[in-house]
Design a protein around this motif. Structure first.
Motif, mmCIF file in Angstrom:
data_model
loop_
_atom_site.group_PDB
_atom_site.id
_atom_site.type_symbol
_atom_site.label_atom_id
_atom_site.label_comp_id
_atom_site.label_asym_id
_atom_site.label_seq_id
_atom_site.Cartn_x
_atom_site.Cartn_y
_atom_site.Cartn_z
ATOM 1 N N ASP A 199 4.582 -6.487 -12.475
ATOM 2 C CA ASP A 199 4.300 -7.242 -11.249
ATOM 3 C C ASP A 199 3.284 -6.472 -10.407
ATOM 4 N N PRO A 200 1.996 -6.579 -10.717
ATOM 5 C CA PRO A 200 1.000 -5.759 -10.022
ATOM 6 C C PRO A 200 0.889 -6.036 -8.528
ATOM 7 N N VAL A 201 1.149 -7.257 -8.099
ATOM 8 C CA VAL A 201 1.068 -7.560 -6.665
ATOM 9 C C VAL A 201 2.318 -7.076 -5.944
ATOM 10 N N GLY A 202 3.483 -7.450 -6.455
ATOM 11 C CA GLY A 202 4.726 -7.040 -5.817
ATOM 12 C C GLY A 202 4.907 -5.533 -5.804
ATOM 13 N N ALA A 203 4.602 -4.876 -6.924
ATOM 14 C CA ALA A 203 4.761 -3.422 -7.011
ATOM 15 C C ALA A 203 3.841 -2.708 -6.039
ATOM 16 N N MET A 204 2.597 -3.181 -5.930
ATOM 17 C CA MET A 204 1.669 -2.520 -5.018
ATOM 18 C C MET A 204 2.026 -2.815 -3.567
ATOM 19 N N THR A 205 2.535 -4.000 -3.311
ATOM 20 C CA THR A 205 2.995 -4.318 -1.961
ATOM 21 C C THR A 205 4.106 -3.368 -1.544
ATOM 22 N N ARG A 206 5.095 -3.179 -2.412
ATOM 23 C CA ARG A 206 6.200 -2.274 -2.105
ATOM 24 C C ARG A 206 5.702 -0.842 -1.914
ATOM 25 N N THR A 207 4.751 -0.454 -2.739
ATOM 26 C CA THR A 207 4.216 0.903 -2.667
ATOM 27 C C THR A 207 3.491 1.145 -1.353
ATOM 28 N N ALA A 255 -0.103 -9.671 0.983
ATOM 29 C CA ALA A 255 -0.437 -8.295 1.340
ATOM 30 C C ALA A 255 0.724 -7.624 2.046
ATOM 31 N N PRO A 256 0.715 -6.306 2.122
ATOM 32 C CA PRO A 256 1.813 -5.574 2.750
ATOM 33 C C PRO A 256 1.979 -5.931 4.219
ATOM 34 N N GLN A 314 3.129 3.161 4.303
ATOM 35 C CA GLN A 314 3.038 2.872 5.730
ATOM 36 C C GLN A 314 4.269 3.369 6.484
ATOM 37 N N GLY A 315 5.440 3.259 5.852
ATOM 38 C CA GLY A 315 6.658 3.773 6.473
ATOM 39 C C GLY A 315 6.611 5.280 6.665
ATOM 40 N N LEU A 316 6.081 5.989 5.655
ATOM 41 C CA LEU A 316 5.933 7.439 5.776
ATOM 42 C C LEU A 316 4.953 7.798 6.882
ATOM 43 N N ALA A 350 3.183 3.280 -7.714
ATOM 44 C CA ALA A 350 3.151 1.856 -8.051
ATOM 45 C C ALA A 350 3.655 1.609 -9.468
ATOM 46 N N LEU A 351 3.314 2.485 -10.392
ATOM 47 C CA LEU A 351 3.852 2.369 -11.749
ATOM 48 C C LEU A 351 5.376 2.463 -11.732
ATOM 49 N N ALA A 352 5.900 3.376 -10.919
ATOM 50 C CA ALA A 352 7.352 3.507 -10.802
ATOM 51 C C ALA A 352 7.983 2.267 -10.188
#
Length: 263
Positions: A158-166, A258-259, A171-173, A150-152
């Motif tokens: 953007d704590p919401v967007g970054a964590m959503t992407r993470t 949310a994701p 989930q994809g993995l 998430a830091l990457a």
């Protein structure tokens, strides 16, 4: 599952929230009411912001209920923002490096939940963490891996967007590895000034999360520390709670933040 507490507001002694209440986090380490397990004895940790920009952290593998150093430290440390966590391992080793909260720079992070089938995606997940962040990985938990990724992905900005992407990446993995177990993600991150709490899950069963805001500050908990729900608000499933220290209000974002497929 684990239990945790986050505070942001006027400086208070950690013991006022971590140790003193009727159903304090120390009490929950032995007698949790709303967790998957009643006992959370696989270590504990506290992280706090004092005079420096980066937080102090104290973690150990002993149960919180039996550690005299924890009680003594909480009785002496006064902080404007702090985290506390008691751990129930979901499969990784009971080790100091696996205890929450995790710190990187000015950020603290702690998690209650799990990545289903983590052992089947761990290698692929860790490969996504950039070298400069992976070098700071000390433990083997899914929680720390999510934090670093998430830091990457821009957590600081953007704590919401970054964590959503993470979480969507995770989930994809999981899908690619045909993992049927759920991803459950109730977590909190702070930089000492702003605080973001997430209550997400792929199966609509995220771990519990409550908050209470008063004149002194904001308290976010896995379960109420006074033994009753009166005065506490539930963070809805699929929601994200954001706050900034000193701000009079707490914003809960809608489920759409949310994701994908999480609720």
């Amino acid at each position: 599952m684990c239990r945790f507490l986050a505070y942001s507001g006027e400086p208070v002694f950690l013991s006022d929230l971590v140790c003193a209440p009727t159903h304090s986090l120390v009490h929950q380490s032995l007698h949790a009411d709303e967790g998957k397990t009643e006992t959370n004895g696989d270590g504990f940790g506290i992280g706090w912001y004092g005079e420096r920009a980066e937080p102090g952290v104290y973690r150990d593998i002993s149960p919180a209920w039996s550690d005299e150093n924890l009680v003594n430290l909480c009785g002496q440390v006064r902080a404007r923002t702090f985290f506390a966590h008691v751990r129930a391992s979901t499969g990784t080793a009971t080790a100091r490096a696996n205890c929450h909260p995790f710190a990187h720079g000015r950020h603290l992070f702690m998690h209650n939940g799990q990545i289903g089938g983590y052992c089947r995606i761990k290698r692929r997940l860790e490969a996504l963490i950039p070298d400069e962040l992976y070098d700071s990985r000390r433990g083997s938990t899914d929680s720390e891996a999510i934090f670093l990724l998430a830091l990457a992905n821009g957590l600081a900005e953007d704590p919401v967007g970054a964590m959503t992407r993470t979480v969507e990446t995770v989930q994809g993995l999981m899908q690619a590895a045909s993992v049927a177990e759920p991803l459950r993600f109730t977590a909190v991150v702070t930089d000492g000034e702003s605080l973001t709490a997430y209550r997400w899950a792929s199966d609509n069963r995220p771990p519990t999360l409550y908050f209470r805001e008063g004149p002194g500050g904001l308290v976010v908990v896995s379960e109420p520390i006074d033994g009753c729900r009166e005065g506490w608000q539930v963070v809805p499933k699929g929601a994200t709670l954001q706050a900034r220290r000193g701000s009079p209000s707490v914003v809960t974002l809608p489920t759409k933040a949310a994701p994908r497929r999480a609720a």
